[in-house]
Design a protein around this motif. Structure first.
Motif, PDB file in Angstrom:
ATOM      1  N   VAL A 143       0.836  -1.197   0.000  1.00 13.35           N
ATOM      2  CA  VAL A 143       0.000   0.000   0.000  1.00 13.35           C
ATOM      3  C   VAL A 143       0.877   1.255   0.000  1.00 13.35           C
ATOM      4  O   VAL A 143       1.849   1.353   0.745  1.00 13.35           O
ATOM      5  CB  VAL A 143      -0.921   0.009   1.239  1.00 13.35           C
ATOM      6  N   GLN A 144       0.517   2.189  -0.869  1.00 16.12           N
ATOM      7  CA  GLN A 144       1.195   3.491  -0.918  1.00 16.12           C
ATOM      8  C   GLN A 144       0.153   4.587  -0.789  1.00 16.12           C
ATOM      9  O   GLN A 144      -0.910   4.508  -1.409  1.00 16.12           O
ATOM     10  CB  GLN A 144       1.885   3.690  -2.267  1.00 16.12           C
ATOM     11  N   LEU A 145       0.462   5.623  -0.005  1.00 21.71           N
ATOM     12  CA  LEU A 145      -0.414   6.785   0.094  1.00 21.71           C
ATOM     13  C   LEU A 145       0.319   7.967  -0.507  1.00 21.71           C
ATOM     14  O   LEU A 145       1.514   8.168  -0.255  1.00 21.71           O
ATOM     15  CB  LEU A 145      -0.761   7.050   1.560  1.00 21.71           C
ATOM     16  N   VAL A 184       5.861  -0.624   4.828  1.00 21.51           N
ATOM     17  CA  VAL A 184       6.701  -1.823   4.739  1.00 21.51           C
ATOM     18  C   VAL A 184       5.914  -3.009   5.296  1.00 21.51           C
ATOM     19  O   VAL A 184       4.965  -2.836   6.062  1.00 21.51           O
ATOM     20  CB  VAL A 184       8.044  -1.668   5.504  1.00 21.51           C
ATOM     21  N   GLU A 185       6.308  -4.193   4.909  1.00 14.24           N
ATOM     22  CA  GLU A 185       5.605  -5.412   5.334  1.00 14.24           C
ATOM     23  C   GLU A 185       4.091  -5.230   5.151  1.00 14.24           C
ATOM     24  O   GLU A 185       3.299  -5.421   6.062  1.00 14.24           O
ATOM     25  CB  GLU A 185       5.915  -5.741   6.796  1.00 14.24           C
ATOM     26  N   SER A 186       3.719  -4.833   3.959  1.00  6.55           N
ATOM     27  CA  SER A 186       2.354  -4.420   3.681  1.00  6.55           C
ATOM     28  C   SER A 186       1.605  -5.538   2.956  1.00  6.55           C
ATOM     29  O   SER A 186       1.528  -5.552   1.727  1.00  6.55           O
ATOM     30  CB  SER A 186       2.436  -3.154   2.818  1.00  6.55           C
ATOM     31  N   TYR A 187       1.112  -6.516   3.734  1.00  7.05           N
ATOM     32  CA  TYR A 187       0.403  -7.660   3.142  1.00  7.05           C
ATOM     33  C   TYR A 187      -0.888  -7.910   3.893  1.00  7.05           C
ATOM     34  O   TYR A 187      -0.877  -8.094   5.112  1.00  7.05           O
ATOM     35  CB  TYR A 187       1.288  -8.911   3.170  1.00  7.05           C
ATOM     36  N   ASN A 209      -2.263   3.808  -3.860  1.00  2.00           N
ATOM     37  CA  ASN A 209      -1.873   2.756  -4.796  1.00  2.00           C
ATOM     38  C   ASN A 209      -1.719   1.464  -4.005  1.00  2.00           C
ATOM     39  O   ASN A 209      -1.209   1.497  -2.886  1.00  2.00           O
ATOM     40  CB  ASN A 209      -0.509   3.035  -5.443  1.00  2.00           C
ATOM     41  N   PHE A 210      -2.156   0.384  -4.571  1.00  4.09           N
ATOM     42  CA  PHE A 210      -1.846  -0.919  -3.964  1.00  4.09           C
ATOM     43  C   PHE A 210      -1.870  -1.989  -5.030  1.00  4.09           C
ATOM     44  O   PHE A 210      -2.206  -1.736  -6.191  1.00  4.09           O
ATOM     45  CB  PHE A 210      -2.800  -1.257  -2.803  1.00  4.09           C
ATOM     46  N   THR A 211      -1.453  -3.182  -4.613  1.00  2.00           N
ATOM     47  CA  THR A 211      -1.392  -4.311  -5.526  1.00  2.00           C
ATOM     48  C   THR A 211      -2.455  -5.319  -5.132  1.00  2.00           C
ATOM     49  O   THR A 211      -2.629  -5.584  -3.945  1.00  2.00           O
ATOM     50  CB  THR A 211       0.009  -4.964  -5.428  1.00  2.00           C
ATOM     51  N   ILE A 212      -3.170  -5.846  -6.113  1.00  2.00           N
ATOM     52  CA  ILE A 212      -3.992  -7.023  -5.842  1.00  2.00           C
ATOM     53  C   ILE A 212      -3.077  -8.209  -6.081  1.00  2.00           C
ATOM     54  O   ILE A 212      -2.550  -8.376  -7.185  1.00  2.00           O
ATOM     55  CB  ILE A 212      -5.215  -7.126  -6.778  1.00  2.00           C
ATOM     56  N   ASN A 227      -1.975  -3.819 -10.380  1.00  2.00           N
ATOM     57  CA  ASN A 227      -1.824  -2.598  -9.593  1.00  2.00           C
ATOM     58  C   ASN A 227      -3.087  -1.763  -9.691  1.00  2.00           C
ATOM     59  O   ASN A 227      -3.703  -1.667 -10.751  1.00  2.00           O
ATOM     60  CB  ASN A 227      -0.633  -1.784 -10.102  1.00  2.00           C
ATOM     61  N   VAL A 228      -3.462  -1.181  -8.561  1.00  2.00           N
ATOM     62  CA  VAL A 228      -4.670  -0.364  -8.505  1.00  2.00           C
ATOM     63  C   VAL A 228      -4.283   1.025  -8.013  1.00  2.00           C
ATOM     64  O   VAL A 228      -3.487   1.152  -7.082  1.00  2.00           O
ATOM     65  CB  VAL A 228      -5.691  -0.994  -7.529  1.00  2.00           C
ATOM     66  N   SER A 229      -4.803   2.068  -8.632  1.00  2.00           N
ATOM     67  CA  SER A 229      -4.617   3.445  -8.165  1.00  2.00           C
ATOM     68  C   SER A 229      -5.985   4.098  -8.058  1.00  2.00           C
ATOM     69  O   SER A 229      -6.775   4.035  -9.001  1.00  2.00           O
ATOM     70  CB  SER A 229      -3.774   4.259  -9.159  1.00  2.00           C
ATOM     71  N   LEU A 230      -6.259   4.701  -6.904  1.00  2.00           N
ATOM     72  CA  LEU A 230      -7.569   5.317  -6.695  1.00  2.00           C
ATOM     73  C   LEU A 230      -7.385   6.716  -6.129  1.00  2.00           C
ATOM     74  O   LEU A 230      -6.566   6.934  -5.232  1.00  2.00           O
ATOM     75  CB  LEU A 230      -8.391   4.479  -5.709  1.00  2.00           C
ATOM     76  N   VAL A 231      -8.159   7.655  -6.655  1.00  2.00           N
ATOM     77  CA  VAL A 231      -8.073   9.044  -6.204  1.00  2.00           C
ATOM     78  C   VAL A 231      -9.189   9.301  -5.191  1.00  2.00           C
ATOM     79  O   VAL A 231     -10.311   8.830  -5.359  1.00  2.00           O
ATOM     80  CB  VAL A 231      -8.185   9.994  -7.413  1.00  2.00           C
TER      81      VAL A 231
END
Lengths: 259, 340
Positions: free
Chosen positions: A80-82, A93-96, A123-126, A191-195
């Motif tokens: 996860v990224q903000l 980090v350790e983002s699961y 942003n995050f990853t599926i 990858n997913v990005s949401l505003v």
């Protein structure tokens, strides 16, 4: 000589005995480091074409007009990224996280150590990044106990849906989708990005909530339309699993950001 | 002398502080930290994220030999992987699991596995630490769930102690189980065969072994590459194997059909039956396959088109050489023996 040795042996064994009993001193926080980070909470609501998902009993209609029910819905969200309007990015980090619809707690993700700031997108990853697919045994969300790790072809199942549909040609009427693959052209990672509609304002003392909707309906519509009479059993890394990953990449939308 | 001293030393500690007199330390820290022979490639798995300890190894050894990992508590890893067969399975062409259920493939040897880029005949498993998950959960092998394994081990007094020794507390989880088994399997080194002693200059081949070695280098070693006796690539060596697509099962790629991981030939004298489906019972049959049994197909390895020509003398020379790969020290090493 012999005597000395014996003494040594005894003293060493005494020391090694003692060692077990020693209680390590409590680690004190460094006084000059003040933690100003906070949390952001994500609430996920799983839905089917807008209707709340409930397992086993409710039936839904797919875009192909097939009737179906859902027994299992599980997927990974990771890395996860903000991001702020000015482009500052916080990467956890350790983002699961394993979202498992049968476990209500898993629908709440607590993003940790977030620096105080006004965040405007995420942003995050599926799925699970390729590194963790090849790094041996893992714990927590990535523990193979969670039944999201293939035992015959190493790697995580990124997303899993199982249910029933009268349209399934299987005698049991099952529909089964285990979507995996961490590399190559059929990878299941997306990858997913949401505003956000308004900023999420994280401070040390305030936890904003990001409400997300995840729509299972999307798995069978866009961009790869499918129906349960032809596509009902996907459990390996093939074109059909890639197509489904392309679809679930579109399943998330932001409902609201509540400060 | 040194040995007696260290034994004395260990028994002293065991006597003075062991929580349970039954579980004695069975190996020293020094004994597990082996130095691999000069000239060997760097191992792929080097314990950097799983620090090797005598207690970790010991826990792994108990787990490896414990049928508690199977659903009906009858089958252990050691039931199929037997030390005297270099941890292959003597006499079984394909594996036998719980309730006598048959698998589809032959049990391979476990030796020098730290050099393996991937596990299984088709390379489907990518890491030594997730390796046990396959057999434990496979319905025709141990047919158990990891959830049950964790519960059964957590309830065992013996394992409470073994986990505490290895990890400092008695929490049981999949990672601790897998890392301990990796410590045990990962230290199964075989490099004390006659071949190795010839290489290090301590012994020499007989004339027949030497001529077999020469043939081996010419005809076999491009796939069975020294010093590990495998290139760990996937190749079709001309067996008719329509029941099992091999590597293609993993990659989905038709050009990988009927390819299998080149097996190491170390301890080959002891690991019969041979090939992924255990179809051959003798080395003679294996050689005859290369001479006259190669079946042509689109994925047949180019090196084997037309077979390998070997005279009767060549065959007995090759077999004499292959027997120099037997490592009696490994096959009888008390560190790896069955324990309960």
């Amino acid at each position: 000589m012999k005597k000395i040795f014996l003494l040594l042996v005894i003293s060493v064994s005494i020391i090694s005995c003692k060692k077990d009993e020693v209680i390590p001193p409590k680690e004190l926080p460094m006084p000059d480091v003040i933690d100003t980070t906070g949390f952001l909470e994500i609430h996920i609501e799983n839905v089917v074409n807008g209707a709340p998902l409930s397992l086993h009993t409710s039936t839904y209609v797919s875009s192909a007009n097939d009737t179906f029910s859902v027994d299992i819905l599980k997927y990974y969200i990771s890395n996860v990224q903000l991001v702020t309007a000015s482009g500052y990015t916080y990467t956890e980090v350790e983002s699961y996280y394993l979202v498992d619809h049968s476990q209500p707690n898993s629908l709440h993700l607590m993003i940790k150590k977030v620096p105080s700031n006004h965040f405007s997108s995420i942003n995050f990853t599926i799925g699970v990044d390729s590194t963790r697919n090849v790094s041996g045994s893992q714990t927590g969300a990535l523990d193979p106990l969670n039944d999201m790790f293939w035992t015959w072809n190493s790697g995580y199942i990124m997303a899993k849906m199982e249910g029933h549909s009268p349209q399934s040609p299987e005698p049991t009427k099952k529909i089964v989708y285990h979507i995996g693959g961490f590399s190559g052209k059929f990878s299941g990672i997306r990858n997913v990005s949401l505003v956000f509609p308004n900023t999420a304002d994280v401070t040390k003392n305030h936890i904003p909530i990001l409400n997300l909707k995840a729509d299972l309906y999307q798995w069978f519509v866009q961009p790869n339309f499918s129906n349960f009479s032809t596509s009902y059993f996907i459990t390996s890394i093939v074109q059909e699993s890639k197509d489904m990953a392309d679809n679930y990449a579109n399943m998330f939308s932001v409902v609201s950001v509540v400060n | 002398m040194k040995k007696t001293l260290s034994i004395l030393f260990i028994s002293f500690i065991a006597f003075s502080c062991s929580v349970d007199p039954e579980i004695k330390p069975i190996i020293t820290e020094d004994e597990i930290k082996e130095v691999v022979p000069e000239g060997w490639p760097t191992p792929i798995y080097n314990f950097s994220s799983n620090p090797l300890t005598a207690d970790g190894f010991t826990l792994g050894r108990f787990l490896f030999y414990d049928p508690i990992l199977s659903s009906d508590n009858t089958i252990s890893c050691g039931s199929c992987h037997q030390q005297f067969a270099a941890f292959a399975n003597v006499g079984h062409d394909i594996s036998h699991g719980v309730n006598g259920l048959l698998g589809t493939r032959n049990t391979p040897a476990i030796q020098n596995v730290n050099w393996l880029p991937a596990f299984m005949h088709d390379g489907g498993i990518n890491h030594i630490e997730v390796m046990p998950l396959g057999p434990i959960t496979n319905p025709v092998e141990m047919n158990e769930t990891m959830t049950n394994v964790v519960a059964k081990l957590s309830a065992s007094g013996k394992y409470k102690q073994l986990f505490t020794k290895a990890y400092g507390d008695d929490m049981v989880n999949t990672q601790r189980i897998f890392k301990a088994i990796a410590q045990f399997m990962g230290t199964m080194y075989s490099y004390n065969s006659k071949y190795d002693k010839v290489k290090s200059g301590d012994e020499s081949f007989t004339a027949q072994e030497q001529s077999g070695y020469t043939l081996f280098v010419q005809r076999c070693s491009s796939c069975h590459k020294e010093p590990l006796f495998s290139d760990y690539d996937y190749r079709n060596n001309g067996l008719v194997a329509y029941a099992d697509s091999g590597r293609a099962h993993i990659t989905g790629n038709p050009s990988d059909r009927y390819k299998f991981k080149t097996p190491s030939l170390r301890n080959i004298e002891k690991t019969a039956p041979y090939m992924h489906d255990g179809r051959f019972y003798t080395l003679d049959q294996c050689l005859n396959h290369y001479v006259s049994g190669i079946v042509s197909s689109s994925t047949l390895d180019p090196l084997l088109v037309g077979g390998i020509s070997l005279s009767a003398q060549d065959k007995s020379d090759l077999i004499a050489f292959l027997k120099t790969l037997t490592d009696t020290k490994f096959l009888t090493d008390p560190r790896y023996s069955e324990i309960h």
